[in-house]
Design a protein around this motif. Structure first.
Motif, PDB file in Angstrom:
ATOM      1  N   LYS A   1       0.862  -1.174   0.000  1.00 48.86           N
ATOM      2  CA  LYS A   1       0.000   0.000   0.000  1.00 48.86           C
ATOM      3  C   LYS A   1       0.899   1.225   0.000  1.00 48.86           C
ATOM      4  O   LYS A   1       1.775   1.359   0.861  1.00 48.86           O
ATOM      5  CB  LYS A   1      -0.929   0.004   1.219  1.00 48.86           C
ATOM      6  CG  LYS A   1      -1.979   1.118   1.191  1.00 48.86           C
ATOM      7  CD  LYS A   1      -3.029   0.898   2.267  1.00 48.86           C
ATOM      8  CE  LYS A   1      -4.172   1.904   2.151  1.00 48.86           C
ATOM      9  NZ  LYS A   1      -5.239   1.633   3.129  1.00 48.86           N
ATOM     10  N   ILE A   2       0.700   2.087  -0.967  1.00 54.88           N
ATOM     11  CA  ILE A   2       1.571   3.237  -1.152  1.00 54.88           C
ATOM     12  C   ILE A   2       0.957   4.462  -0.490  1.00 54.88           C
ATOM     13  O   ILE A   2      -0.169   4.856  -0.803  1.00 54.88           O
ATOM     14  CB  ILE A   2       1.788   3.530  -2.653  1.00 54.88           C
ATOM     15  CG1 ILE A   2       2.323   2.280  -3.362  1.00 54.88           C
ATOM     16  CG2 ILE A   2       2.734   4.707  -2.843  1.00 54.88           C
ATOM     17  CD1 ILE A   2       2.309   2.384  -4.879  1.00 54.88           C
ATOM     18  N   GLY A   3       1.689   5.045   0.440  1.00 54.88           N
ATOM     19  CA  GLY A   3       1.283   6.300   1.053  1.00 54.88           C
ATOM     20  C   GLY A   3       2.004   7.448   0.376  1.00 54.88           C
ATOM     21  O   GLY A   3       3.196   7.342   0.078  1.00 54.88           O
ATOM     22  N   VAL A   4       1.296   8.500   0.106  1.00 53.41           N
ATOM     23  CA  VAL A   4       1.886   9.690  -0.505  1.00 53.41           C
ATOM     24  C   VAL A   4       1.628  10.874   0.417  1.00 53.41           C
ATOM     25  O   VAL A   4       0.484  11.123   0.815  1.00 53.41           O
ATOM     26  CB  VAL A   4       1.294   9.978  -1.902  1.00 53.41           C
ATOM     27  CG1 VAL A   4       1.891  11.252  -2.485  1.00 53.41           C
ATOM     28  CG2 VAL A   4       1.534   8.794  -2.841  1.00 53.41           C
ATOM     29  N   ILE A   5       2.695  11.563   0.787  1.00 54.80           N
ATOM     30  CA  ILE A   5       2.560  12.790   1.564  1.00 54.80           C
ATOM     31  C   ILE A   5       2.776  13.952   0.599  1.00 54.80           C
ATOM     32  O   ILE A   5       3.859  14.118   0.043  1.00 54.80           O
ATOM     33  CB  ILE A   5       3.575  12.843   2.719  1.00 54.80           C
ATOM     34  CG1 ILE A   5       3.385  11.652   3.663  1.00 54.80           C
ATOM     35  CG2 ILE A   5       3.422  14.153   3.491  1.00 54.80           C
ATOM     36  CD1 ILE A   5       4.402  11.582   4.787  1.00 54.80           C
ATOM     37  N   GLY A   6       1.723  14.714   0.378  1.00 51.65           N
ATOM     38  CA  GLY A   6       1.773  15.805  -0.585  1.00 51.65           C
ATOM     39  C   GLY A   6       2.252  17.087   0.058  1.00 51.65           C
ATOM     40  O   GLY A   6       1.754  17.491   1.107  1.00 51.65           O
ATOM     41  N   GLY A   7       3.226  17.724  -0.564  1.00 49.82           N
ATOM     42  CA  GLY A   7       3.749  18.984  -0.058  1.00 49.82           C
ATOM     43  C   GLY A   7       2.976  20.172  -0.584  1.00 49.82           C
ATOM     44  O   GLY A   7       1.854  20.041  -1.091  1.00 49.82           O
ATOM     45  N   SER A   8       3.567  21.340  -0.484  1.00 47.15           N
ATOM     46  CA  SER A   8       2.903  22.584  -0.879  1.00 47.15           C
ATOM     47  C   SER A   8       2.378  22.490  -2.305  1.00 47.15           C
ATOM     48  O   SER A   8       3.114  22.187  -3.236  1.00 47.15           O
ATOM     49  CB  SER A   8       3.885  23.749  -0.774  1.00 47.15           C
ATOM     50  OG  SER A   8       4.361  23.891   0.544  1.00 47.15           O
TER      51      SER A   8
END
Length: 288
Positions: free
Chosen positions: A4-11
């Motif tokens: 399961k791929i988690g993505v933390i999105g920046g600005s």
């Protein structure tokens, strides 16, 4: 265990297009609320979880981002891999605004943040000599190049506290003396916490400016950064859509990211604080 791929999105990166069965979910953690709800769904056959680091509408400053809650929440949702994208300044002429850098090292200059899940009652020391996952980073590099993005393989990220940008003297120090390549405000303690949570972690620095060292570009201007952010956000989404096919079926991490706690916990079982251990259920439940 499924990947399961988690993505933390920046600005500027507050969502992902094309998720099947997309749903914003609230996740409770022992460390408080994450930055926002987490967008879950499937993308090209892979389970995904997307978390906007600053919250939708950009409500958290770099210093107030709830880093521990964010990483715990992704782990609690079953994420095995975390790709962090963030806006950064560049110390290198060749790393131009609009380019992406696959970061492989950090210098942590933050000072106003909680940096560990562990402490009194349950002490642990993990290695962050190599703070990013080579396999996941390589997949990000390939995905970015396939998307037509100018990608740089490797770079040292200077993590500053912020929220102000660097002075000229600081910028020159980080570039000329310390040999850093990019500068940002959010990948620390995020990368350290991901390692404590036994998550494979990759960092994609989206270059928006040349910080303040560049003689032809002057001081950082937020209006210029916002203009670059828009284009970078589209590129980041394009990169992310290509990751599932490259990562394939789940397997033990060849570099041991998923086993970082094997020998890390020093507190004797009889001396561990039950309340602290309970708080670590998602992060360290495998070894506790």
């Amino acid at each position: 265990m499924a990947r399961k791929i988690g993505v933390i999105g920046g600005s500027g990166v507050y969502d992902i297009d094309g998720l099947e069965g997309a749903e914003w979910r609230s996740v409770d953690t022992p460390w408080g609320a994450p930055s926002d709800q987490i967008l879950t769904g499937r993308l090209n056959g892979a389970e995904m979880a997307f978390l906007p680091r600053h919250g939708r509408g950009h409500v958290h400053s770099p210093s107030t981002v709830p880093y521990r809650a964010n990483i715990d929440a992704l782990k609690r949702l079953g994420c095995t891999d975390v790709v962090a994208v963030s806006a950064c300044g560049s110390f290198r002429e060749e790393m131009a605004p609009g380019d992406f850098v696959v970061v492989d090292q950090f210098i942590d200059r933050t000072f106003a943040r909680e940096k560990s899940f562990f402490g009194t009652g349950c002490v642990a020391h993990v290695s962050v000599a190599h703070p990013t996952c080579p396999r996941l980073s390589a997949a990000c590099l390939t995905a970015g190049r396939a998307a037509g993005i100018t990608m740089h393989d490797g770079g040292t990220y200077l993590a500053m506290e912020g929220p102000q940008f660097s002075t000229l003297a600081e910028s020159k120090l980080y570039r000329e003396v310390w040999g850093c390549d990019v500068i940002g405000m959010t990948n620390m303690p995020e990368a350290k916490l991901a390692r404590e949570a036994e998550l494979c972690y990759a960092s994609i620095a989206m270059v928006t400016d040349y910080d303040s060292w560049h003689p032809d570009h002057g001081a950082v201007d937020i209006s210029d950064i916002v203009a670059i952010l828009t284009g970078n956000a589209d590129k980041a989404r394009n990169l992310i859509t290509r990751l599932p096919a490259l990562l394939g079926a789940p397997a033990p991490c060849a570099d041991g990211c998923d086993r970082a706690l094997d020998h890390a916990i020093l507190t004797a079982p009889s001396k561990r604080d039950p309340a602290v251990v309970a708080r670590l259920d998602a992060v360290a439940g495998r070894v506790l």
